[in-house]
Design an enzyme around this catalytic site. Structure first.
Site, mmCIF file in Angstrom:
data_model
loop_
_atom_site.group_PDB
_atom_site.id
_atom_site.type_symbol
_atom_site.label_atom_id
_atom_site.label_comp_id
_atom_site.label_asym_id
_atom_site.label_seq_id
_atom_site.Cartn_x
_atom_site.Cartn_y
_atom_site.Cartn_z
ATOM 1 N N LYS A 264 -0.888 0.016 0.472
ATOM 2 C CA LYS A 264 -1.240 -1.320 -0.012
ATOM 3 C C LYS A 264 -1.409 -1.352 -1.526
ATOM 4 O O LYS A 264 -1.615 -0.335 -2.182
ATOM 5 C CB LYS A 264 -2.472 -1.833 0.715
ATOM 6 C CG LYS A 264 -2.142 -2.191 2.166
ATOM 7 C CD LYS A 264 -3.174 -3.050 2.828
ATOM 8 C CE LYS A 264 -2.634 -3.565 4.166
ATOM 9 N NZ LYS A 264 -3.649 -4.342 4.911
ATOM 10 N N ARG B 20 -3.672 1.982 10.969
ATOM 11 C CA ARG B 20 -2.293 1.509 10.935
ATOM 12 C C ARG B 20 -1.631 2.125 9.705
ATOM 13 O O ARG B 20 -2.003 1.826 8.571
ATOM 14 C CB ARG B 20 -2.272 -0.027 10.861
ATOM 15 C CG ARG B 20 -0.881 -0.618 10.988
ATOM 16 C CD ARG B 20 -0.920 -2.120 11.197
ATOM 17 N NE ARG B 20 -1.650 -2.824 10.151
ATOM 18 C CZ ARG B 20 -2.772 -3.509 10.359
ATOM 19 N NH1 ARG B 20 -3.327 -3.563 11.556
ATOM 20 N NH2 ARG B 20 -3.362 -4.134 9.353
#
Length: 217
Positions: free
Chosen positions: A154, A195
């Site tokens: 991210k 995840r």
């Protein structure tokens, strides 16, 4: 659901995900990442067993279909969620939201072992909000339900690198070092589900970490 994403039609969403689910059904446990009841129902028909609900609004559907439900916190919508996200107390507000959503899900009839909570790293959060949530995962664990964290690759990783005066990775696929550091922090904080993109590399890091600090896990 990525930041800034333009909404697509239900027909387009179905055409993207349903053939993949159908092809994988029986090979692995499948979750459908959607905000739409129609897509969730179709995905379960094709073999999905978990609704990964970024809107945390599909508890009634999950209860009716008796499938797993991941309730995520998101401020705003994918299109605008990263436009000046603001909180008075991000820990308290995310905690309150997840508590309310979990209560609604239990009231709808979903068994507690089928509910997973996701604080929504990067979904309507600044760098400071993301870091605060990862530092205070035990507060979220106080709800007594498993936590799912999605920190892999991210943009907050690049923001940290840049703020330290180093050259940030040019693309998300080059953020594996920061991903592993964040993942290990999430494990120490009590995350039950992660995840990730780079499964083999993260698993290796987890095994080494577990061997070094067995008392933390």
């Amino acid at each position: 659901t990525r930041p800034g994403a333009t909404p697509i039609t239900l027909k387009e969403e179905a055409s993207r995900v349903l053939p993949v689910i159908s092809a994988l059904a029986g090979e692995a446990r499948i979750s459908i990442d959607t905000r739409h009841e129609e897509i969730a129902r179709l995905a379960v028909q094709e073999g999905a067993t978990i609704i990964n609900d970024v809107s945390a609004s599909l508890s009634q559907v999950a209860a009716e279909l008796q499938v797993g439900w991941v309730a995520m916190h998101m401020q705003g919508t994918p299109r605008d969620m990263q436009v000046s996200p603001t909180y008075e107390d991000v820990i308290r507000e995310v905690l309150d939201h997840l508590r309310e959503r979990a209560h609604a899900c239990l009231k709808a009839g979903i068994q507690s072992h089928k509910i997973v909570l996701d604080p929504g790293i990067g979904f309507g959060k600044t760098l400071e909000h993301n870091l605060a949530l990862m530092r205070h995962l035990p507060a979220l664990r106080s709800l007594g339900l498993p936590l799912l964290l999605g920190v892999s690759r991210k943009s907050f990783i690049a923001q940290i690198t840049e703020s330290a005066g180093a050259q940030a990775a040019s693309g998300p696929e080059e953020r594996i070092g920061g991903t592993i550091a964040a993942v290990l922090r999430c494990i120490e904080g009590g995350a039950s589900v992660l995840r990730v993109h780079d499964v083999a590399e993260v698993r290796e890091a987890m095994l080494v970490h577990r061997s070094l600090y067995p008392e933390r896990l």
